[in-house]
Design a protein around this motif. Structure first.
Motif, PDB file in Angstrom:
ATOM      1  N   LEU A 233      -1.399   3.439 -34.692  1.00 35.33           N
ATOM      2  CA  LEU A 233      -0.359   2.702 -33.997  1.00 35.33           C
ATOM      3  C   LEU A 233       0.177   1.578 -34.745  1.00 35.33           C
ATOM      4  O   LEU A 233      -0.548   1.276 -35.728  1.00 35.33           O
ATOM      5  CB  LEU A 233      -1.009   2.134 -32.437  1.00 35.33           C
ATOM      6  CG  LEU A 233      -2.254   1.213 -32.201  1.00 35.33           C
ATOM      7  CD1 LEU A 233      -1.878  -0.293 -32.577  1.00 35.33           C
ATOM      8  CD2 LEU A 233      -2.661   1.280 -31.019  1.00 35.33           C
ATOM      9  N   SER A 234       1.225   0.918 -34.489  1.00 39.70           N
ATOM     10  CA  SER A 234       1.750  -0.156 -35.148  1.00 39.70           C
ATOM     11  C   SER A 234       1.456  -1.282 -34.349  1.00 39.70           C
ATOM     12  O   SER A 234       1.316  -1.612 -33.187  1.00 39.70           O
ATOM     13  CB  SER A 234       3.273  -0.376 -34.985  1.00 39.70           C
ATOM     14  OG  SER A 234       3.681   0.915 -35.629  1.00 39.70           O
ATOM     15  N   GLY A 235       0.699  -2.419 -35.208  1.00 42.80           N
ATOM     16  CA  GLY A 235       0.001  -3.526 -34.770  1.00 42.80           C
ATOM     17  C   GLY A 235      -0.891  -4.285 -35.780  1.00 42.80           C
ATOM     18  O   GLY A 235      -0.165  -4.497 -37.023  1.00 42.80           O
ATOM     19  N   VAL A 236      -1.838  -4.980 -35.610  1.00 41.30           N
ATOM     20  CA  VAL A 236      -2.565  -5.619 -36.386  1.00 41.30           C
ATOM     21  C   VAL A 236      -4.069  -5.127 -36.314  1.00 41.30           C
ATOM     22  O   VAL A 236      -4.552  -4.684 -35.318  1.00 41.30           O
ATOM     23  CB  VAL A 236      -2.450  -7.202 -36.012  1.00 41.30           C
ATOM     24  CG1 VAL A 236      -1.394  -7.771 -36.137  1.00 41.30           C
ATOM     25  CG2 VAL A 236      -3.152  -7.460 -34.608  1.00 41.30           C
ATOM     26  N   VAL A 237      -4.763  -5.460 -37.259  1.00 42.89           N
ATOM     27  CA  VAL A 237      -6.316  -5.174 -37.387  1.00 42.89           C
ATOM     28  C   VAL A 237      -7.041  -6.268 -36.629  1.00 42.89           C
ATOM     29  O   VAL A 237      -6.957  -7.468 -36.906  1.00 42.89           O
ATOM     30  CB  VAL A 237      -6.588  -5.041 -38.761  1.00 42.89           C
ATOM     31  CG1 VAL A 237      -8.270  -4.916 -38.867  1.00 42.89           C
ATOM     32  CG2 VAL A 237      -5.827  -4.085 -39.398  1.00 42.89           C
TER      33      VAL A 237
END
Length: 423
Positions: free
Chosen positions: A234-238
């Motif tokens: 998915l698109s996001g942050v770690v």
């Protein structure tokens, strides 16, 4: 000299005129180890005259709003897990880094996986050779069938011709019988060849099935080889980095935790008695300690039907839009409910229990021939918060009640209202 333990009488610590001296005498005497009884003058001051009380007027409970605390978290959170076994060679993203869906963020050692693909390819080639061999044998048998059919036709013609000649006496009956035997033998050879064709057709079909099975195995090993590259789901942050390069990763083990912060969730826990303050789809206001000067608007998206077995509180999820990902995960948020109308009145909590034996009792002040008299009354207690308590029954708005008294009270006792009393 060892001082004796003592207990200060309750009346000695009550506030009111005439008792300060008595309390001081009692405390001083106890500290010296000598029991001292109050003087007759002091006793007379405590017993004579009405008791001074602070009185307030009961007011109806207003519409109350409560504040609940929760923690922000991503609306979507997934664990990026390895789908193959191998040593982690690289991991290019760390906590806080932004990732896009499908982006390669790490890789595994693929030597073993490549060997498995090579073995699967070789096995597939062997299976395909088996099919070709079976099909060649089937073709040979079909050719022999045509030869057997021709020989049978020829034997039938010869037998028919010799049978005619034998009837005319041109040839012997024995020759005609031999010709007929040849027909039977040719017919059996044809039938045998046809049976071999059916057997070889089944062998070819089985070989083809083995080819398809091996082709699936090859595709599976190729897919596992592709799993050597770890891609973001998915698109996001770690949010968390679980593994490090050099670790041996097994199938199903987490490597990174990713979160989509385009929306954040705030989860609060609410008592069942306060559930009426929230409904699915309701808009609520909240503040986040990291942004003290801003107010955010959220929407109640889920009310859990199952309460926590220990706290007996029900989780409620509130979704907050987060354009640009400004709100991080793990921040403290405070949600204020719109409140609900509460029947009854609200009084200070210290107004309860003027009688030492009753914690749910108050003293109501009534006027008897122009003289204020207290009446003990048992009440039903509701919520307690910020030093206030809600009285659900037993006291109505407009009635006067005792907040503090200089001495213990008894029902029917005459009292004197202090200068700070209401009403």
């Amino acid at each position: 000299m060892i001082a004796k333990r003592f207990r200060v009488p309750r009346w000695a610590v009550r506030r009111g005129p005439g008792l300060a001296l008595v309390g001081a005498i009692a405390i001083a005497a106890a500290a010296c180890g000598e029991p001292v009884e109050p003087t007759a003058q002091a006793q007379g001051e405590r017993q004579e005259g009405p008791i001074v009380v602070d009185v307030a007027v009961a007011t109806a409970a207003e519409e109350l709003g409560r504040t609940y605390t929760g923690t922000t978290r991503p609306a979507r959170q997934v664990s990026l897990r390895s789908q193959a076994e191998g040593r982690l060679l690289s991991l290019t993203r760390d906590v806080g880094d932004v990732v896009q869906q499908g982006q390669v963020v790490g890789s595994l050692d693929s030597v073993l996986l490549q060997s498995a693909v090579g073995e699967a390819r070789a096995e597939l080639a062997a299976r395909q050779f088996e099919v070709a061999q079976a099909e060649a044998e089937l073709a040979d048998i079909r050719t022999s069938i045509e030869d057997a059919r021709v020989r049978l036709q020829q034997a039938s013609n010869d037998a028919q011709r010799l049978a005619t000649l034998a009837a005319q006496g041109a040839v012997s009956a024995q020759e005609a019988e031999q010709a007929q035997t040849t027909v039977v033998t040719s017919s059996q050879a044809l039938a045998s060849s046809q049976e071999q064709v059916r057997t070889r057709q089944q062998a070819v079909a089985a070989a083809q099935q083995r080819v398809e099975a091996q082709r699936s195995i090859l595709q599976e090993t190729q897919q596992r080889l592709s799993f050597a590259n770890l891609t973001a789901s998915l698109s996001g942050v770690v949010l968390e980095r679980v593994a490090e390069p050099g670790d041996l990763v097994l199938p199903g083990e987490a490597v990174l935790t990713l979160g989509d912060l385009s929306q954040v969730l705030v989860v609060i826990e609410v008592a069942d008695s306060n559930l009426s303050e929230f409904s699915v789809g309701q808009s609520v206001q909240l503040v986040i300690d990291a942004f003290p000067s801003e107010t955010f608007e959220g929407q109640v998206t889920r009310i859990s039907p199952v309460a926590d077995s220990t706290s007996r509180l029900l989780p409620i999820e509130i979704t907050v839009a987060n354009p640009g990902g400004r709100i991080s995960s793990g921040l403290l948020a405070r949600v204020t409910s719109t409140g609900s109308r509460t029947d009854g009145v609200v009084i200070p909590e210290n107004a309860l229990g003027q009688d030492e034996t009753e914690d749910n009792q108050i003293f109501v002040v009534t006027d008897t021939d122009g003289t204020p008299v207290v009446e003990a009354r048992t009440v039903q207690v509701g919520d307690r918060a910020d030093g206030q308590v809600t009285i659900l029954s037993g006291l109505t708005a407009g009635e006067q009640y005792v907040v503090r008294s200089s001495q213990p009270l008894e029902s029917g006792q005459t009292v004197e209202l202090s200068l700070t009393s209401e009403g």
